[in-house]
Design a protein around this motif. Structure first.
Motif, PDB file in Angstrom:
ATOM      1  N   HIS B 102       0.799  -1.187  -0.137  1.00  0.00           N
ATOM      2  CA  HIS B 102      -0.105   0.167  -0.010  1.00  0.00           C
ATOM      3  C   HIS B 102       0.832   1.193   0.163  1.00  0.00           C
ATOM      4  O   HIS B 102       1.719   1.216   0.951  1.00  0.00           O
ATOM      5  N   TYR B 115      -7.202  10.252   3.424  1.00  0.00           N
ATOM      6  CA  TYR B 115      -6.379   9.849   2.691  1.00  0.00           C
ATOM      7  C   TYR B 115      -7.045   9.850   1.250  1.00  0.00           C
ATOM      8  O   TYR B 115      -8.398   9.977   0.876  1.00  0.00           O
ATOM      9  N   ARG B 118      -4.563   5.956  -2.732  1.00  0.00           N
ATOM     10  CA  ARG B 118      -4.248   4.652  -2.086  1.00  0.00           C
ATOM     11  C   ARG B 118      -3.763   3.833  -3.134  1.00  0.00           C
ATOM     12  O   ARG B 118      -5.097   3.526  -3.894  1.00  0.00           O
ATOM     13  N   VAL B 125      -0.429  -6.457   2.668  1.00  0.00           N
ATOM     14  CA  VAL B 125      -0.710  -6.459   3.998  1.00  0.00           C
ATOM     15  C   VAL B 125      -2.135  -5.838   4.489  1.00  0.00           C
ATOM     16  O   VAL B 125      -2.639  -4.896   3.791  1.00  0.00           O
ATOM     17  N   ILE B 126      -2.664  -6.388   5.492  1.00  0.00           N
ATOM     18  CA  ILE B 126      -3.882  -5.762   6.024  1.00  0.00           C
ATOM     19  C   ILE B 126      -3.752  -4.197   6.351  1.00  0.00           C
ATOM     20  O   ILE B 126      -2.835  -3.918   6.933  1.00  0.00           O
ATOM     21  N   ASN B 127      -4.756  -3.662   5.832  1.00  0.00           N
ATOM     22  CA  ASN B 127      -4.739  -2.063   5.989  1.00  0.00           C
ATOM     23  C   ASN B 127      -6.049  -1.540   6.178  1.00  0.00           C
ATOM     24  O   ASN B 127      -6.994  -1.953   5.850  1.00  0.00           O
ATOM     25  N   ALA B 128      -6.185  -0.414   6.851  1.00  0.00           N
ATOM     26  CA  ALA B 128      -7.345   0.203   7.216  1.00  0.00           C
ATOM     27  C   ALA B 128      -7.652   1.479   6.186  1.00  0.00           C
ATOM     28  O   ALA B 128      -8.895   2.022   6.725  1.00  0.00           O
ATOM     29  N   THR B 129      -6.734   1.626   5.468  1.00  0.00           N
ATOM     30  CA  THR B 129      -6.952   2.982   4.677  1.00  0.00           C
ATOM     31  C   THR B 129      -7.852   2.818   3.233  1.00  0.00           C
ATOM     32  O   THR B 129      -7.571   1.966   2.805  1.00  0.00           O
ATOM     33  N   LEU B 130      -8.741   3.672   3.400  1.00  0.00           N
ATOM     34  CA  LEU B 130      -9.441   3.810   2.075  1.00  0.00           C
ATOM     35  C   LEU B 130      -9.481   5.135   1.440  1.00  0.00           C
ATOM     36  O   LEU B 130      -9.210   6.223   2.136  1.00  0.00           O
ATOM     37  N   VAL B 131      -9.553   5.410   0.283  1.00  0.00           N
ATOM     38  CA  VAL B 131      -9.508   6.496  -0.507  1.00  0.00           C
ATOM     39  C   VAL B 131     -10.676   7.289  -0.121  1.00  0.00           C
ATOM     40  O   VAL B 131     -11.791   6.679  -0.139  1.00  0.00           O
ATOM     41  N   GLY B 132     -10.542   8.497   0.481  1.00  0.00           N
ATOM     42  CA  GLY B 132     -11.638   9.176   0.926  1.00  0.00           C
ATOM     43  C   GLY B 132     -12.000   8.964   2.404  1.00  0.00           C
ATOM     44  O   GLY B 132     -12.877   9.235   3.130  1.00  0.00           O
ATOM     45  N   ARG B 134     -10.678   8.267   6.590  1.00  0.00           N
ATOM     46  CA  ARG B 134     -10.120   9.121   7.559  1.00  0.00           C
ATOM     47  C   ARG B 134      -9.450   8.069   8.559  1.00  0.00           C
ATOM     48  O   ARG B 134     -10.227   7.218   9.117  1.00  0.00           O
ATOM     49  N   TYR B 166      -6.157   1.373  18.941  1.00  0.00           N
ATOM     50  CA  TYR B 166      -6.545   0.172  18.190  1.00  0.00           C
ATOM     51  C   TYR B 166      -5.829  -1.170  18.411  1.00  0.00           C
ATOM     52  O   TYR B 166      -6.325  -2.361  18.258  1.00  0.00           O
ATOM     53  N   ILE B 196      -2.116   0.179  14.477  1.00  0.00           N
ATOM     54  CA  ILE B 196      -3.415   0.009  13.625  1.00  0.00           C
ATOM     55  C   ILE B 196      -3.617  -1.407  13.645  1.00  0.00           C
ATOM     56  O   ILE B 196      -4.775  -1.761  14.062  1.00  0.00           O
ATOM     57  N   HIS B 197      -2.873  -2.173  13.403  1.00  0.00           N
ATOM     58  CA  HIS B 197      -3.134  -3.665  13.360  1.00  0.00           C
ATOM     59  C   HIS B 197      -1.652  -3.990  13.495  1.00  0.00           C
ATOM     60  O   HIS B 197      -0.543  -3.682  13.141  1.00  0.00           O
TER      61      HIS B 197
END
Lengths: 284, 284
Positions: B102, B115, B118, B125-132, B134, B166, B196-197
């Motif tokens: 990412h 964000y 992205r 890898v596991i991730n909490a980010t989305l385009v748009g 927060r 988290y 976060i993870h």
């Protein structure tokens, strides 16, 4: 100048302020906003204040305003634009790498083609397309492709609207328009020579979404010379087929695309949903 | 459930309807909109009708709603998001091609990192980010980079807000936060392991705009293993320097970016301005 505040709804007046900003005028003073939106200065002042507090406008150091990032946040969640654009992007890039001229993705909005993507380079041929910009459907290759696959109502609306003549080559009568879109339907692509600028030719094909419905047009703008159009039409057709396949794959059960999950692993999407559920119970 | 219509401005209520849509819930029924926006069903019905007529919402075949393309049109004119994203994109792509995990671009909005880009792949890898999407600034690598270069007020606001934990590694006190951002300022980059993870590590650097002001953070999320972070920090630093150079080059006299003209020739921009002037006098 007459002010048009009276009789417009609150929403319409807020949008009139946002509409004052256009691709070539991204930064405006309060006076310019009042003038462009045809609002009394005092009304414009109040509305701009409300919109700024909500993050839809941002005030700059020089006291001018620009559209705010909150609008972009909403936009990042529009399946009809962002989802389509993100999924089609690799295919647009593939065309752009080969043709090395403007490559664009348009959708039909009323009687106009709205461009949601344009890959370009500074030395490409002259072109009127802006990302987020509109061109009347009768004059644009994307518009002609989209009209060829739209309902009768959409075509009739374009026929009723005034048809602006950009050059001597622009389609300028309903009869001519109907003839061209019938041909586009048969050929599977459109070629327009000099319709917006005499130096530019556009070639375009339809992009289909779930259920085979045409949802966008993939077009290129190239120099208006004697080069044959067919090789580019073939390239566009292949790229549009690839984009259609990816669009159908990305569509959920309802045939709709959830833009935010494009390209994310299932595990990440589940993790985000979990975080959201925890957040709602823990911190709100 | 108590309805919160009373006391909210017309604008706030329209935005409450739009806010009901989030990255994981792009399609909502009228009932779901009323519930999420805490509006009486009759009020929600009226507001949804107004927003649909203006193109800010779109009704789908199954009678659910989605955010409308008109929002995307406004967004395509936001210098703070679209301009930045388009200019930084080749640099994000260069990082993504090397790191193959990412790669993201975040900006500070209040106490959160928003964000705007992205680049990812499904097996990352596991991730909490989305385009748009927060993430609270104290928990995100982009947030820490941005806070390290923000004013005291921004840092204090984050210190006053509740700091969601988290994982066991999340920064959870103002003292810890201040210590980390002082270090980030000195190092020029941040590394967060498992904030976060527990499986994910983030590495981030600042991106500077006109006048050397930090306007974004370029970050990657990679597996949280024993690999050294420095090579990735160096890669990010080089990419951020490239993006900064292009941002400064794209900025006009006011230090602001007009997003729509990125990548277009001067001649095309002039042609569009001409068309617009002609259109205003001829057809309006």
């Amino acid at each position: 100048m007459a002010h048009r505040s009276a009789g417009r709804s609150a929403l319409a007046r807020h949008l009139a302020v946002l509409d004052a900003f256009d691709p070539l005028h991204p930064f405006l003073t309060l006076t310019e906003i009042a003038s462009a939106s045809q609002l009394a200065p005092s009304t414009a002042h109040r509305l701009v204040g409300e919109l700024t507090r909500e993050g839809l406008l941002e005030r700059q150091a020089d006291r001018s305003y620009r559209l705010g990032v909150r609008l972009w946040e909403y936009a990042s969640r529009t399946p009809g634009a962002v989802g389509l654009r993100e999924i089609a992007r690799p295919w647009c890039e593939a065309v752009h790498r080969r043709v090395r001229q403007h490559t664009q993705l348009g959708i039909l909005q009323g009687t106009e083609a709205l461009y949601i993507e344009r890959l370009s380079m500074p030395d490409a041929v002259i072109n009127a397309t802006l990302v987020g910009g509109r061109i009347p459907a009768h004059a644009s290759s994307a518009g002609l492709v989209l009209l060829a696959h739209a309902g009768v109502g959409a075509v009739e609306a374009v026929c009723r609207a005034p048809m602006r003549r950009y050059t001597s080559e622009t389609i300028s009568s309903p009869e001519q328009l109907r003839r061209v879109i019938t041909r586009v339907r048969g050929d599977g692509f459109v070629v327009t020579n000099g319709h917006i600028h005499l130096e530019a030719r556009a070639i375009g094909v339809p992009v289909r979404g779930a259920g085979g419905r045409v949802i966008a047009a993939l077009t290129v703008v190239v120099p208006n010379d004697d080069a044959p159009a067919q090789p580019i039409a073939d390239l566009l057709t292949a790229a549009a087929a690839g984009a259609s396949r990816d669009l159908v794959r990305a569509s959920g059960e309802t045939g709709e695309i959830a833009p935010e999950t494009i390209g994310l692993s299932k595990r990440s999407v589940e993790f985000i949903a979990e975080l959201e559920a925890d957040g709602a119970s823990a911190t709100r």
